[in-house]
Design a protein around this motif. Structure first.
Motif, PDB file in Angstrom:
ATOM      1  N   GLU A   1     -24.536  27.539  55.859  1.00  0.00           N
ATOM      2  CA  GLU A   1     -25.690  28.204  55.247  1.00  0.00           C
ATOM      3  C   GLU A   1     -26.698  27.149  54.794  1.00  0.00           C
ATOM      4  O   GLU A   1     -26.334  26.138  54.195  1.00  0.00           O
ATOM      5  CB  GLU A   1     -25.233  29.037  54.064  1.00  0.00           C
ATOM      6  N   ILE A   2     -27.962  27.434  55.085  1.00  0.00           N
ATOM      7  CA  ILE A   2     -28.979  26.385  54.908  1.00  0.00           C
ATOM      8  C   ILE A   2     -30.231  26.892  54.192  1.00  0.00           C
ATOM      9  O   ILE A   2     -30.748  27.971  54.491  1.00  0.00           O
ATOM     10  CB  ILE A   2     -29.368  25.811  56.286  1.00  0.00           C
ATOM     11  N   ALA A   3     -30.700  26.076  53.254  1.00  0.00           N
ATOM     12  CA  ALA A   3     -32.012  26.310  52.637  1.00  0.00           C
ATOM     13  C   ALA A   3     -32.852  25.064  52.885  1.00  0.00           C
ATOM     14  O   ALA A   3     -32.350  23.941  52.825  1.00  0.00           O
ATOM     15  CB  ALA A   3     -31.852  26.565  51.143  1.00  0.00           C
TER      16      ALA A   3
ATOM     17  N   PHE B   1     -37.542  27.764  51.990  1.00  0.00           N
ATOM     18  CA  PHE B   1     -37.228  28.714  53.069  1.00  0.00           C
ATOM     19  C   PHE B   1     -35.719  28.857  53.204  1.00  0.00           C
ATOM     20  O   PHE B   1     -34.968  27.937  52.878  1.00  0.00           O
ATOM     21  CB  PHE B   1     -37.704  28.170  54.420  1.00  0.00           C
ATOM     22  N   TYR B   2     -35.308  29.965  53.772  1.00  0.00           N
ATOM     23  CA  TYR B   2     -33.940  30.093  54.265  1.00  0.00           C
ATOM     24  C   TYR B   2     -34.020  30.006  55.787  1.00  0.00           C
ATOM     25  O   TYR B   2     -34.993  30.463  56.385  1.00  0.00           O
ATOM     26  CB  TYR B   2     -33.326  31.450  53.875  1.00  0.00           C
ATOM     27  N   GLU B   3     -32.999  29.420  56.399  1.00  0.00           N
ATOM     28  CA  GLU B   3     -32.994  29.340  57.865  1.00  0.00           C
ATOM     29  C   GLU B   3     -31.555  29.341  58.358  1.00  0.00           C
ATOM     30  O   GLU B   3     -30.646  28.853  57.665  1.00  0.00           O
ATOM     31  CB  GLU B   3     -33.726  28.063  58.324  1.00  0.00           C
TER      32      GLU B   3
ATOM     33  N   GLY C   1     -25.171  35.431  45.661  1.00  0.00           N
ATOM     34  CA  GLY C   1     -26.445  35.056  45.050  1.00  0.00           C
ATOM     35  C   GLY C   1     -27.087  36.198  44.280  1.00  0.00           C
ATOM     36  O   GLY C   1     -26.414  37.124  43.820  1.00  0.00           O
ATOM     37  N   THR C   2     -28.393  36.109  44.170  1.00  0.00           N
ATOM     38  CA  THR C   2     -29.146  37.027  43.328  1.00  0.00           C
ATOM     39  C   THR C   2     -29.649  38.223  44.137  1.00  0.00           C
ATOM     40  O   THR C   2     -30.311  38.031  45.162  1.00  0.00           O
ATOM     41  CB  THR C   2     -30.349  36.257  42.712  1.00  0.00           C
ATOM     42  N   PRO C   3     -29.348  39.441  43.686  1.00  0.00           N
ATOM     43  CA  PRO C   3     -29.858  40.610  44.414  1.00  0.00           C
ATOM     44  C   PRO C   3     -31.385  40.560  44.463  1.00  0.00           C
ATOM     45  O   PRO C   3     -32.016  39.865  43.663  1.00  0.00           O
ATOM     46  CB  PRO C   3     -29.392  41.805  43.560  1.00  0.00           C
ATOM     47  N   VAL C   4     -31.957  41.286  45.383  1.00  0.00           N
ATOM     48  CA  VAL C   4     -33.412  41.391  45.603  1.00  0.00           C
ATOM     49  C   VAL C   4     -33.977  40.172  46.346  1.00  0.00           C
ATOM     50  O   VAL C   4     -34.894  40.286  47.136  1.00  0.00           O
ATOM     51  CB  VAL C   4     -34.233  41.628  44.289  1.00  0.00           C
ATOM     52  N   ILE C   5     -33.436  38.983  46.090  1.00  0.00           N
ATOM     53  CA  ILE C   5     -33.929  37.785  46.776  1.00  0.00           C
ATOM     54  C   ILE C   5     -33.333  37.774  48.187  1.00  0.00           C
ATOM     55  O   ILE C   5     -32.185  37.357  48.392  1.00  0.00           O
ATOM     56  CB  ILE C   5     -33.529  36.490  46.017  1.00  0.00           C
ATOM     57  N   ASN C   6     -34.116  38.299  49.135  1.00  0.00           N
ATOM     58  CA  ASN C   6     -33.613  38.478  50.509  1.00  0.00           C
ATOM     59  C   ASN C   6     -32.265  39.186  50.539  1.00  0.00           C
ATOM     60  O   ASN C   6     -31.382  38.857  51.342  1.00  0.00           O
ATOM     61  CB  ASN C   6     -33.519  37.145  51.263  1.00  0.00           C
ATOM     62  N   ASP C   7     -32.117  40.093  49.656  1.00  0.00           N
ATOM     63  CA  ASP C   7     -30.922  40.910  49.550  1.00  0.00           C
ATOM     64  C   ASP C   7     -31.338  42.282  49.042  1.00  0.00           C
ATOM     65  O   ASP C   7     -32.429  42.429  48.498  1.00  0.00           O
ATOM     66  CB  ASP C   7     -29.937  40.266  48.545  1.00  0.00           C
ATOM     67  N   PRO C   8     -30.460  43.287  49.178  1.00  0.00           N
ATOM     68  CA  PRO C   8     -30.827  44.621  48.698  1.00  0.00           C
ATOM     69  C   PRO C   8     -31.149  44.631  47.211  1.00  0.00           C
ATOM     70  O   PRO C   8     -30.672  43.773  46.464  1.00  0.00           O
ATOM     71  CB  PRO C   8     -29.566  45.454  48.967  1.00  0.00           C
TER      72      PRO C   8
HETATM   73  N1  SAM Z   1     -29.750  36.474  47.539  1.00  0.00           N
HETATM   74  C1  SAM Z   1     -29.255  35.216  48.036  1.00  0.00           C
HETATM   75  C2  SAM Z   1     -29.606  34.115  47.023  1.00  0.00           C
HETATM   76  O1  SAM Z   1     -29.893  34.427  45.872  1.00  0.00           O
HETATM   77  O2  SAM Z   1     -29.536  32.958  47.382  1.00  0.00           O
HETATM   78  C3  SAM Z   1     -29.778  34.928  49.417  1.00  0.00           C
HETATM   79  C4  SAM Z   1     -29.285  35.879  50.432  1.00  0.00           C
HETATM   80  S1  SAM Z   1     -29.846  35.551  52.053  1.00  0.00           S
HETATM   81  C5  SAM Z   1     -29.318  37.005  52.879  1.00  0.00           C
HETATM   82  C6  SAM Z   1     -28.681  34.386  52.647  1.00  0.00           C
HETATM   83  C7  SAM Z   1     -29.305  33.033  52.970  1.00  0.00           C
HETATM   84  O3  SAM Z   1     -29.409  32.258  51.792  1.00  0.00           O
HETATM   85  C8  SAM Z   1     -28.475  32.198  53.903  1.00  0.00           C
HETATM   86  O4  SAM Z   1     -28.695  32.531  55.255  1.00  0.00           O
HETATM   87  C9  SAM Z   1     -28.947  30.794  53.593  1.00  0.00           C
HETATM   88  O5  SAM Z   1     -30.179  30.519  54.224  1.00  0.00           O
HETATM   89  C10 SAM Z   1     -29.161  30.897  52.077  1.00  0.00           C
HETATM   90  N2  SAM Z   1     -27.921  30.512  51.387  1.00  0.00           N
HETATM   91  C11 SAM Z   1     -27.004  31.326  50.844  1.00  0.00           C
HETATM   92  N3  SAM Z   1     -25.983  30.613  50.336  1.00  0.00           N
HETATM   93  C12 SAM Z   1     -26.276  29.322  50.557  1.00  0.00           C
HETATM   94  C13 SAM Z   1     -25.614  28.098  50.268  1.00  0.00           C
HETATM   95  N4  SAM Z   1     -24.428  28.087  49.669  1.00  0.00           N
HETATM   96  N5  SAM Z   1     -26.202  26.943  50.640  1.00  0.00           N
HETATM   97  C14 SAM Z   1     -27.401  26.946  51.268  1.00  0.00           C
HETATM   98  N6  SAM Z   1     -28.074  28.078  51.557  1.00  0.00           N
HETATM   99  C15 SAM Z   1     -27.517  29.240  51.224  1.00  0.00           C
END
Ligand code: SAM
Length: 281
Positions: A221-223, A167-169, A93-100
């Protein structure tokens, strides 16, 4: 128009796939192959991606995760200021968004180094657009708090929040969080649970908090996307003019009212009544 090539150094915040390697953009591939330096959250995962996608980075690869951000950010920015191109990539995914990334971005801004984004997948945005909820105004809330007290506070704040919230969960805590959310927001509030987005087992469940309690087998993985507080009936009055205007332009009043009511989460019955009332005056 593509961004102009530059002789100057630049820090590139690069988004990578969240489950489907095909989502890696051609530009992301090029950036990874040509960068002088790649700061990867987990170098092993980074090399796995390179192997799968046949990417051959020419630059140095260093690890860059939350715990070392402060220590390593300065060095990365120095390299950028010396004219090198540095790419920051997180696990997915995208850096900075709950990531370094937050620390190095700010260090770069403070020291006058150029920063750019190579945009791409982000689970939060992906879940939002799939939810079907309003996306003109939304708030991203990151991971749901682990402590019950904080969690309840977060949910209480949503009671009067009109914006869609994301949210992320973790799958392990999902049930408990949904149960508490229902207690705070009531069983009618609509939610969307987006699981394993872009992967083979992608699943998007659009339901209410009352029904969500019965969900089983939500693994991976859940949003979670929570619809904003529905506007009160009185707010339907805000859209009388728009409904009238659309009717004047030839649309059936009933259709216009129905569409506006759905979009604005107001009562269609009330909106229709208000339009007729205004016409009678
Ligand atoms: N930076 C990332 C982004 O841009 O989505 C998010 C990183 S965060 C550490 C990871 C969390 O994102 C997971 O625990 C989950 O809640 C969500 N996530 C990441 N990948 C996902 C997917 N394929 N489907 C649903 N949720 C996802």
């Amino acid at each position: 128009m593509p961004k102009r090539e530059s002789e100057e150094g630049e820090l590139v915040l690069l988004a990578s796939p969240i489950g489907n390697d095909l989502d890696l953009s051609p530009r992301a591939r090029k950036e990874l192959e040509e960068a002088d330096l790649i700061a990867a959250e987990d170098t092993r995962r980074f090399w796995d991606l390179c192997r799968r996608e046949k990417i051959r980075p020419k630059g140095r690869v260093v690890s860059y995760f939350d715990q070392v951000e402060k220590e390593k950010a300065g060095k990365i920015v120095e390299e950028v200021l010396e004219g090198r191109r540095a790419v920051l990539i997180s696990d997915a995914g995208t850096p900075v968004i709950n990531d370094p990334g937050y620390v190095v971005v700010n260090e770069a801004i403070e020291r006058g180094a150029r920063v750019t984004a190579c945009p791409g997948p982000c689970a939060a945005i992906c879940a939002l657009i799939l939810s079907g909820f309003r996306a003109d105004r939304f708030c991203y809330e990151g991971f749901i708090a682990r402590k019950e007290g904080e969690r309840r506070e977060e949910f209480k704040r949503l009671k009067d929040e009109e914006r869609t919230a994301i949210f992320y969960e973790s799958a392990r805590r999902l049930q408990e969080s949904l149960k508490e959310m229902e207690e705070e927001l009531g069983p009618e509030r609509r939610i969307c649970i987006a699981r394993e987005l872009t992967k083979d087992h992608e699943e998007v469940v659009r339901t209410t908090l009352g029904e969500a309690a019965k969900l089983e087998g939500m693994i991976g993985e859940i949003a979670v996307v929570v619809e904003g507080r529905p506007k009160k009936d009185g707010d339907a009055g805000d859209f009388v003019e728009e409904a009238e205007e659309r009717a004047r332009k030839g649309e059936r009043l009933k259709d216009a009212v129905k569409e506006i009511a759905k979009r604005e989460a107001v009562s269609s019955h009330e909106l229709y009544r208000l339009v007729l009332e205004k016409r009678e005056k």
